[in-house]
Enzyme design. Structure first.
Site: not given
Length: 373
Positions: A46, A206-208
């Site tokens: 991600g 989440f993540s990006a």
């Protein structure tokens, strides 16, 4: 084909600081472009900041495109569903599709939801779409239990071919511009159309998507009572694809003020995609301009066996500024996510419960005494 090869070469060049790109490079040299692309996706999950270049058509799932979604109806009363609505796969509330500000979004409304319900805006990671993110996090089920409305904006594949929010581009890091303005438009539409309490609206990702949640908190403090940054990076950590890769593996030593919105951070200390130091950097950004703080630290272990460390920073008067959960031994996954889903670790602490408590959705939380602009 040549555009695909160029994009992979540029990505590998930008990502030389990230371990694990050698397999993709080997596949690239042997002419196996589709497999090289898959290797990059699998390695960087991600967090991969694919940007202006476009991938070939085989990477574009039509379910992710904004066209064809119907506007949601008014607030759903128990037993009633807007036209085109359906139930969630695992929760009894209603799922509708909408579009605002140029973004499609998925909306979950729990059964029995009332006017004044809180709203959580959830920003997916790369290679995910709204449905995959809802499944990975189990957020529909958590929202059903807590009476929270959840909006899942969905990145257009025309803006980023692999579905990443462009958190690293200057044009997508400021208020009233680019993707922040689009996400804000979704937030305002859902708030207005579904009777949401404007003082209890939070954003998480989440993540990006977590990096973009940090952008949203910094640029729209009038919209959000809190922000959740799971396996992400601080606002302003990068200015282009190259610096994004660098920040993912080597967290920034200096940070800019994250603004007044309280932040909750969740990060695995075995994350090889976005280094755990980025979570620490998000906390530093939340505290850099806050002066004296009180710090509380505790440790524990889940029934699934995951150890965790929870830290909280507050003003001397008690107002919470930041909370951090470090999940020991966890990689690039959503802590407490649904078993069997990609990017989910069901053995970790329950992120949804932690965020709902932090935002004040399930008790007295950080939304108290907040002025809405």
């Amino acid at each position: 084909m040549f555009r695909t090869a160029k994009l992979i070469r540029d990505t590998l060049r930008a990502g030389t600081a990230v371990n694990g790109t050698s397999e993709a490079a080997r596949l690239m040299r042997s002419g196996r472009l589709m497999e090289a692309t898959s290797a990059l996706q699998e390695r960087l999950g991600g967090g991969l900041p694919m940007s202006e270049g476009s991938m070939p058509a085989f990477t574009m799932p039509t379910s992710s495109m904004p066209g064809g979604f119907s506007m949601p109806g008014g607030f759903s009363m128990p037993g009633q569903r807007p036209a085109g609505a359906r139930t969630s796969d695992r929760a009894p509330g209603t799922v509708t599709r909408g579009s605002a500000g140029g973004l499609a979004y998925r909306l979950y409304v729990p059964t029995g939801a009332r006017t004044g319900a809180p709203l959580l805006v959830m920003l997916h990671g790369g290679t995910q779409d709204a449905d995959a993110f809802a499944a990975c996090t189990g957020m529909d089920e958590a929202a059903e239990r807590a009476g929270v409305v959840v909006a899942y904006p969905e990145q257009s594949r025309s803006a980023n071919a692999m579905g990443y929010w462009n958190w690293f581009r200057p044009g997508d890091q400021a208020r009233d511009a680019g993707e922040p303005a689009m996400i804000a438009a979704v937030t305002r539409e859902v708030t207005a159309q579904h009777g949401v309490d404007p003082a209890r609206v939070a954003v998480a990702g989440f993540s990006a998507g977590a990096a973009m949640a940090a952008v949203m908190a910094a640029t729209y403090p009038d919209l959000f009572c809190g922000a959740g940054v799971h396996s992400g990076l601080p606002h302003g950590a990068a200015r282009d694809v190259g610096s994004a890769f660098a920040a993912m593996s080597s967290p920034p030593r200096t940070v800019t003020d994250a603004g007044p919105v309280p932040l909750i951070v969740v990060h695995g200390d075995a994350d090889r995609t976005v280094a755990v130091g980025n979570g620490e950097a998000v906390v530093r950004a939340a505290l850099v301009a806050k002066g004296t703080t009180e710090h509380v630290r505790e440790t524990g272990r889940t029934e699934g066996g995951r150890g965790w460390t929870r830290e909280r920073w507050s003003e001397p008067g008690g107002r919470v500024l930041a909370e951090s959960w470090t999940v020991h031994g966890m990689g690039h996954d959503w802590s407490g996510g649904r078993a069997g889903e990609k990017y989910a670790d069901p053995t970790g602490p329950d992120t949804a419960a932690a965020m709902f408590a932090f935002f004040g959705f399930t008790g007295t939380g950080v939304h108290q005494d907040r002025e809405v602009g």
